[in-house]
Design a protein around this motif. Structure first.
Motif, PDB file in Angstrom:
ATOM      1  N   ALA A 124      -8.313  -7.325  -2.290  1.00 19.57           N
ATOM      2  CA  ALA A 124      -6.870  -7.571  -2.235  1.00 19.57           C
ATOM      3  C   ALA A 124      -6.227  -6.761  -1.110  1.00 19.57           C
ATOM      4  CB  ALA A 124      -6.226  -7.219  -3.575  1.00 19.57           C
ATOM      5  N   LYS A 125      -6.665  -5.507  -0.965  1.00 15.96           N
ATOM      6  CA  LYS A 125      -6.104  -4.626   0.075  1.00 15.96           C
ATOM      7  C   LYS A 125      -6.381  -5.187   1.463  1.00 15.96           C
ATOM      8  CE  LYS A 125      -7.981  -0.534   0.809  1.00 15.96           C
ATOM      9  NZ  LYS A 125      -8.398  -0.553   2.255  1.00 15.96           N
ATOM     10  N   GLU A 126      -7.556  -5.739   1.669  1.00 13.48           N
ATOM     11  CA  GLU A 126      -7.897  -6.304   2.980  1.00 13.48           C
ATOM     12  C   GLU A 126      -6.980  -7.480   3.330  1.00 13.48           C
ATOM     13  OE1 GLU A 126     -12.005  -7.237   2.564  1.00 13.48           O
ATOM     14  OE2 GLU A 126     -12.695  -5.171   2.955  1.00 13.48           O
ATOM     15  N   ILE A 127      -6.683  -8.322   2.325  1.00 16.85           N
ATOM     16  CA  ILE A 127      -5.789  -9.466   2.571  1.00 16.85           C
ATOM     17  C   ILE A 127      -4.374  -8.979   2.853  1.00 16.85           C
ATOM     18  CG2 ILE A 127      -4.789 -11.571   1.592  1.00 16.85           C
ATOM     19  CD1 ILE A 127      -7.337 -11.840  -0.123  1.00 16.85           C
ATOM     20  N   TYR A 128      -3.892  -8.064   2.016  1.00 17.31           N
ATOM     21  CA  TYR A 128      -2.538  -7.523   2.219  1.00 17.31           C
ATOM     22  C   TYR A 128      -2.410  -6.868   3.599  1.00 17.31           C
ATOM     23  CZ  TYR A 128      -1.409  -8.036  -2.799  1.00 17.31           C
ATOM     24  OH  TYR A 128      -1.139  -8.516  -4.057  1.00 17.31           O
ATOM     25  N   THR A 129      -3.447  -6.138   4.010  1.00 17.93           N
ATOM     26  CA  THR A 129      -3.424  -5.466   5.313  1.00 17.93           C
ATOM     27  C   THR A 129      -3.346  -6.486   6.437  1.00 17.93           C
ATOM     28  OG1 THR A 129      -4.716  -3.604   4.435  1.00 17.93           O
ATOM     29  CG2 THR A 129      -4.662  -3.863   6.829  1.00 17.93           C
ATOM     30  N   ARG A 130      -4.137  -7.535   6.317  1.00 19.36           N
ATOM     31  CA  ARG A 130      -4.152  -8.584   7.348  1.00 19.36           C
ATOM     32  C   ARG A 130      -2.797  -9.279   7.459  1.00 19.36           C
ATOM     33  NH1 ARG A 130      -8.211 -11.104   5.571  1.00 19.36           N
ATOM     34  NH2 ARG A 130      -7.283 -12.963   4.637  1.00 19.36           N
ATOM     35  N   LEU A 131      -2.116  -9.424   6.322  1.00 19.10           N
ATOM     36  CA  LEU A 131      -0.821 -10.112   6.297  1.00 19.10           C
ATOM     37  C   LEU A 131       0.351  -9.169   6.586  1.00 19.10           C
ATOM     38  CD1 LEU A 131      -1.357 -12.335   3.111  1.00 19.10           C
ATOM     39  CD2 LEU A 131      -1.500 -13.054   5.501  1.00 19.10           C
ATOM     40  N   GLY A 132       0.060  -7.873   6.708  1.00 17.64           N
ATOM     41  CA  GLY A 132       1.119  -6.908   6.980  1.00 17.64           C
ATOM     42  C   GLY A 132       2.005  -6.617   5.784  1.00 17.64           C
ATOM     43  N   ALA A 133       1.477  -6.861   4.584  1.00 23.19           N
ATOM     44  CA  ALA A 133       2.238  -6.616   3.345  1.00 23.19           C
ATOM     45  C   ALA A 133       2.045  -5.152   2.942  1.00 23.19           C
ATOM     46  CB  ALA A 133       1.772  -7.561   2.240  1.00 23.19           C
ATOM     47  N   GLU A 134       2.794  -4.276   3.596  1.00 24.80           N
ATOM     48  CA  GLU A 134       2.554  -2.837   3.469  1.00 24.80           C
ATOM     49  C   GLU A 134       2.780  -2.300   2.050  1.00 24.80           C
ATOM     50  OE1 GLU A 134       3.507  -0.272   7.096  1.00 24.80           O
ATOM     51  OE2 GLU A 134       4.963  -1.890   7.265  1.00 24.80           O
ATOM     52  N   GLU A 135       3.846  -2.748   1.412  1.00 25.37           N
ATOM     53  CA  GLU A 135       4.116  -2.233   0.064  1.00 25.37           C
ATOM     54  C   GLU A 135       3.006  -2.622  -0.897  1.00 25.37           C
ATOM     55  OE1 GLU A 135       7.703  -1.913  -3.238  1.00 25.37           O
ATOM     56  OE2 GLU A 135       8.033  -3.000  -1.358  1.00 25.37           O
ATOM     57  N   ASN A 136       2.481  -3.849  -0.732  1.00 25.94           N
ATOM     58  CA  ASN A 136       1.363  -4.277  -1.575  1.00 25.94           C
ATOM     59  C   ASN A 136       0.107  -3.447  -1.291  1.00 25.94           C
ATOM     60  OD1 ASN A 136       2.756  -7.424  -1.045  1.00 25.94           O
ATOM     61  ND2 ASN A 136       2.525  -6.598  -3.105  1.00 25.94           N
ATOM     62  N   VAL A 137      -0.103  -3.113  -0.019  1.00 25.81           N
ATOM     63  CA  VAL A 137      -1.237  -2.238   0.344  1.00 25.81           C
ATOM     64  C   VAL A 137      -1.099  -0.905  -0.378  1.00 25.81           C
ATOM     65  CG1 VAL A 137      -2.345  -0.945   2.210  1.00 25.81           C
ATOM     66  CG2 VAL A 137      -1.642  -3.317   2.586  1.00 25.81           C
ATOM     67  N   ALA A 138       0.113  -0.365  -0.370  1.00 29.16           N
ATOM     68  CA  ALA A 138       0.361   0.907  -1.048  1.00 29.16           C
ATOM     69  C   ALA A 138       0.131   0.792  -2.545  1.00 29.16           C
ATOM     70  CB  ALA A 138       1.789   1.378  -0.776  1.00 29.16           C
ATOM     71  N   ASP A 139       0.550  -0.343  -3.119  1.00 30.41           N
ATOM     72  CA  ASP A 139       0.331  -0.570  -4.559  1.00 30.41           C
ATOM     73  C   ASP A 139      -1.166  -0.549  -4.886  1.00 30.41           C
ATOM     74  OD1 ASP A 139       3.055  -0.830  -4.980  1.00 30.41           O
ATOM     75  OD2 ASP A 139       3.022  -3.024  -4.924  1.00 30.41           O
ATOM     76  N   VAL A 140      -1.964  -1.163  -4.012  1.00 32.35           N
ATOM     77  CA  VAL A 140      -3.418  -1.188  -4.243  1.00 32.35           C
ATOM     78  C   VAL A 140      -3.998   0.212  -4.114  1.00 32.35           C
ATOM     79  CG1 VAL A 140      -5.649  -2.077  -3.468  1.00 32.35           C
ATOM     80  CG2 VAL A 140      -3.662  -3.584  -3.490  1.00 32.35           C
ATOM     81  N   PHE A 141      -3.551   0.973  -3.117  1.00 34.24           N
ATOM     82  CA  PHE A 141      -4.022   2.357  -2.983  1.00 34.24           C
ATOM     83  C   PHE A 141      -3.715   3.147  -4.261  1.00 34.24           C
ATOM     84  CE2 PHE A 141      -4.198   2.275   1.832  1.00 34.24           C
ATOM     85  CZ  PHE A 141      -5.522   2.648   1.906  1.00 34.24           C
ATOM     86  N   ARG A 142      -2.532   2.896  -4.810  1.00 34.48           N
ATOM     87  CA  ARG A 142      -2.161   3.592  -6.047  1.00 34.48           C
ATOM     88  C   ARG A 142      -3.085   3.175  -7.200  1.00 34.48           C
ATOM     89  NH1 ARG A 142       3.951   3.587  -8.649  1.00 34.48           N
ATOM     90  NH2 ARG A 142       3.465   4.771 -10.520  1.00 34.48           N
TER      91      ARG A 142
END
Length: 334
Positions: free
Chosen positions: A149-167
């Motif tokens: 999920a993080k890889e897809i969010y990163t590719r799409l530039g969805a930063e808040e979602n990336v942060a949610d996954v890190f959490r």
């Protein structure tokens, strides 16, 4: 159009967390759209009501609205909206610990969104599956889902979602006792949230880091309790120290809502009580720990507990026999 104006007003209400007013506005918009035969717009209003209930943790009500919206979207052929609704249904099922249903909803959403090329919705569904795996202690699968999920969010530039996954990864690694990875994940999420000025989420990431440190402290106490118990069991000395270590560890794990660790500590306490021939206390602790593992679906641990409970019963019987013989011997001597 009046309905569009109402929907706009309700979006303002949502932004201000005025959920009661927003809910009323959505209901009015939905009624207008239905009267005009604008089913897809009516479904949007129903979906939004479901979202409000989810945010307010009224999951049963959210399920009802999402289900109704899904029916309409399916009827009018709005596949993308239906898939997003399936993700919502997966979320409310997961939050009610209905993990099998949640998994089915997420899988159906993924199939539709993959076919439509709706990557962000695919990532949402994969992230949801990661949450399900984490809740079921399927940590390897959870990690794989989160990373995908993080890889897809990163590719799409969805930063808040990336942060949610890190959490989410931070919490996962804390459960796995991989504390350095947990700290790094929470730190990454905190940094991104700070860049986005998401203050509440920054506070959540900071809280996560504190929980990692508390978990490390609790595990150190647990290990000290094990070490102390092993020494005392062999030397037959005072058991108070082991009980103190375990009790402190249990208190921290309870505050962290780490059920597996709580159960592990209760097992350790049970062993200490059993070694002191305090069989009733030991059995109570083992039984409570078993109930936790039943909730978590950990079949191996459940089987181990049946053996532990049998061992307590056997030890109690042997202790009672020895005590009876001791009393009998004293009677003969007199």
């Amino acid at each position: 159009m009046a309905a569009n104006a109402i929907m706009g007003i309700e979006n303002v209400y949502c932004a201000q967390s005025a959920y009661v007013k927003a809910e009323s506005a959505y209901a009015n918009a939905m009624e207008i759209y239905m009267n005009l035969g604008m089913e897809c717009d009516a479904a949007d209003a129903i979906w939004s009501q479901g979202k409000i209930h989810r945010v307010r943790k009224r999951y049963s009500e959210a399920d009802i609205y999402y289900t109704e919206a899904r029916k309409i979207y399916a009827r009018v052929g709005a596949e993308k909206e239906m898939a997003e609704t399936l993700v919502g249904l997966g979320d409310v099922s997961r939050l009610q610990q209905q993990y099998l249903k949640a998994e089915e909803y997420y899988a159906e959403a993924m199939e539709i969104c993959t076919r439509l090329g709706a990557e962000i919705a695919v990532a949402h569904a994969i992230w949801g599956l990661g949450e399900v795996h984490c809740a079921r202690m399927e940590y390897v699968e959870a990690e794989a889902s989160y990373i995908e999920a993080k890889e897809i969010y990163t590719r799409l530039g969805a930063e808040e979602n990336v942060a949610d996954v890190f959490r989410g990864l931070g919490e996962l690694y804390r459960f796995m006792r991989e504390y350095s990875k947990a700290e790094a994940s929470y730190a990454n999420s905190k940094e991104i949230y700070a860049q986005l000025a998401a203050e509440k989420k920054v506070a959540g990431a900071v809280r996560g880091l504190k929980q990692v440190h508390r978990a490390q402290e609790a595990e150190a106490l647990y290990k000290e309790g094990r070490k102390t118990y092993t020494y005392l069991h062999l030397a037959r000395q005072e058991y108070f120290a082991a009980t103190v270590f375990y009790s402190k560890a249990k208190k921290i794990f309870v505050s962290l809502e780490d059920k597996k660790q709580v159960a592990d500590v209760m097992c350790g306490l049970g062993e200490v009580y059993r070694a002191q021939n305090k069989f009733a206390e030991a059995k109570t602790l083992y039984t409570q720990a078993k109930e936790i593992f039943v909730q978590l679906g950990d079949e191996k641990e459940i089987a181990d507990f049946f053996s532990a409970l049998e061992a307590v019963d056997s030890a109690r019987i042997e202790f009672d026999k020895a005590k009876a013989l001791q009393i009998q011997g004293k009677g003969c001597g007199s």
